[in-house]
Design an enzyme around this catalytic site. Structure first.
Site, PDB file in Angstrom:
ATOM      1  N   ARG A  34       0.813  -1.224   0.000  1.00  0.00           N
ATOM      2  CA  ARG A  34       0.000   0.000   0.000  1.00  0.00           C
ATOM      3  C   ARG A  34       0.846   1.275   0.000  1.00  0.00           C
ATOM      4  O   ARG A  34       0.438   2.298   0.542  1.00  0.00           O
ATOM      5  CB  ARG A  34      -0.947   0.050   1.198  1.00  0.00           C
ATOM      6  N   ARG A  38      -2.892   5.956  -0.096  1.00  0.00           N
ATOM      7  CA  ARG A  38      -2.921   5.983   1.354  1.00  0.00           C
ATOM      8  C   ARG A  38      -2.207   7.190   1.954  1.00  0.00           C
ATOM      9  O   ARG A  38      -2.820   8.202   2.185  1.00  0.00           O
ATOM     10  CB  ARG A  38      -2.386   4.682   1.984  1.00  0.00           C
ATOM     11  N   ARG A  47      -6.137  12.264  -6.684  1.00  0.00           N
ATOM     12  CA  ARG A  47      -7.356  11.463  -6.662  1.00  0.00           C
ATOM     13  C   ARG A  47      -8.617  12.306  -6.450  1.00  0.00           C
ATOM     14  O   ARG A  47      -9.718  11.785  -6.525  1.00  0.00           O
ATOM     15  CB  ARG A  47      -7.271  10.415  -5.541  1.00  0.00           C
ATOM     16  N   ASP A  83      -6.549  -2.473  -7.976  1.00  0.00           N
ATOM     17  CA  ASP A  83      -7.164  -3.146  -6.828  1.00  0.00           C
ATOM     18  C   ASP A  83      -7.499  -4.584  -7.177  1.00  0.00           C
ATOM     19  O   ASP A  83      -7.756  -4.895  -8.348  1.00  0.00           O
ATOM     20  CB  ASP A  83      -8.421  -2.421  -6.334  1.00  0.00           C
ATOM     21  N   TYR A 158     -15.069 -11.528  -0.584  1.00  0.00           N
ATOM     22  CA  TYR A 158     -15.788 -10.300  -0.976  1.00  0.00           C
ATOM     23  C   TYR A 158     -17.077 -10.630  -1.714  1.00  0.00           C
ATOM     24  O   TYR A 158     -18.118 -10.006  -1.495  1.00  0.00           O
ATOM     25  CB  TYR A 158     -14.886  -9.385  -1.815  1.00  0.00           C
TER      26      TYR A 158
END
Ligand code: CP3
Length: 355
Positions: A34, A38, A47, A83, A158
């Site tokens: 990561r 972050r 972003r 992702d 998920y």
């Protein structure tokens, strides 16, 4: 023929790839899970107003975000900004990544009938922007690029839970109640991960990491029965490419040997075990990656430095060690601390590492 001003860097000889292959290194290579996104203010800036999944589909943004931590922190490898759920959406599963929450699946998988909602991934048609970003990146990068995918258990969780879960109870109930359906589901997820990883390597990624972040929810016996076959399918399907294969999960102290046996060249050790004990459990013939507790990076520098040195000391005799955190960078981490960790790992290990 005058002296050439062109510096050719042979990535194959980089500290990161050498450590993955358990070859001698001039210093211990370091990167952070990561690291892209972050903690970096320049990430939050770029972003702004673009959703997570939309940003993953824009090669210009992917390239810039992937490069940001390499520039600022001086890490020895880049990890593609993307992702693990992106390929699932690309094959038609309705899902989104909700800020501060994570992936949310609109209609969670509840039984065998849902498995047909997963068709094979055709990377050229379904995710062309990923390979395009990888091609742009390898032109810019002086360090190896790591491609990645989600492992079948973590992706299945998920899909079945519909989002994050503490217990993964619905996923395990599916697995126990319908082993044949579960085998089919994880096989399809394995093939999606494999297609995605092969496309990333063909476009120029130098290594791959398979994230089975939530595999630690399983006993070793259940992991061996219900998860290992599908993850093994992925690693076996990558063997001909000759790139290092890294395998990581959280809370996997009891699974480290099996995660290596799945076919990984490098096994990630999270922060629950000292890295030397993790390496003992992984067994010979594989490198290890880890394992500074990401929360330690929020403590005063003396604490971070002592804990970084402790990881390096414990890893000294190991065959191959890639320094990393024991899980991902926490969003509240000061990037300057990460930069200092990189410097410390390089300087300390250069004094003592075998060449
Ligand atoms: O490591 C990197 O920096 C590369 C990019 C990357 C992301 N996700 C970007 C991301 C990687 C390698 C991942 C993998 C991933 N995604 C995993 C496995 C790794 C791990 O941490 O265990 C998992 C479980 C996911 C699913 C997922 N996506 C979660 C749990 C979250 C966090 C939700 C939150 O906000 O806390 C995401 C969103 C996500 N993926 C973000 C980033 C940078 C944050 C989104 C944002 O900035 O808006």
């Amino acid at each position: 023929m005058g002296p050439s001003l062109i510096v050719t860097t042979d990535l194959n000889d980089s500290a990161f790839l050498r450590a993955c292959r358990r070859e001698p290194v001039p210093y211990t290579p370091v990167w952070f899970m990561r690291q892209a996104g972050r903690a970096l203010p320049e990430y939050r800036e770029i972003r702004r107003g673009v959703s997570m999944l939309d940003s993953c589909m824009r090669p210009d943004l992917v390239t810039e975000i992937t490069l940001q931590p390499v520039r600022r922190l001086g890490v020895d490898a880049a990890i593609l900004f993307s992702d693990i759920v992106l390929p699932l959406r690309a094959v038609g599963v309705g899902l989104d990544i909700v800020p501060g929450v994570g992936p949310v699946v609109a209609e969670p998988f509840r039984g065998p009938a849902d498995i047909d909602r997963l068709r094979p991934l055709e990377p050229d048609e379904d995710v062309p922007y990923v390979a395009e970003a990888v091609r742009l990146l390898v032109k810019e990068l002086a360090v190896p690029l790591i491609g990645f995918a989600g492992a079948p258990f973590t992706l299945a969780s998920y899909l079945v839970e519909g989002g994050a879960s503490k217990t993964h109870a619905r996923t395990k109930a599916f697995m126990y109640a319908d082993p044949a359906g579960w085998a089919l589901l994880t096989e399809r997820l394995a093939d999606i991960a494999l297609a995605s990883l092969r496309a990333q390597v063909h476009a120029g990624a130098s290594a791959v990491q398979l994230f089975d972040s939530w595999a630690g929810a399983l006993s070793a016996a259940d992991y061996a029965t219900y998860v290992l076959p599908a993850s093994r399918r992925i690693f076996a399907g990558l063997a001909d490419l000759g790139v290092p294969r890294i395998h990581f999960g959280v809370g996997t102290g009891e699974l480290l040997g099996l995660m290596g046996e799945a076919g990984a060249d490098v096994v990630g050790v999270d922060f629950h075990l000292p890295i030397d004990e993790g390496a003992r459990r992984v067994g010979p013939g594989r490198a290890v990656q880890g394992n500074l507790d990401p929360a330690a990076c929020l403590a005063p520098w003396e604490v971070v430095a002592a804990r970084t040195r402790d990881v390096l000391d414990r890893a000294k005799g190991l065959e191959g060690h890639v320094f990393n955190l024991g899980h991902g960078v926490l969003p509240e981490t000061d990037p300057d601390v990460l930069e200092r960790v990189v410097d410390l790992v390089h300087t300390e290990s250069a004094r003592t590492t075998t060449r």
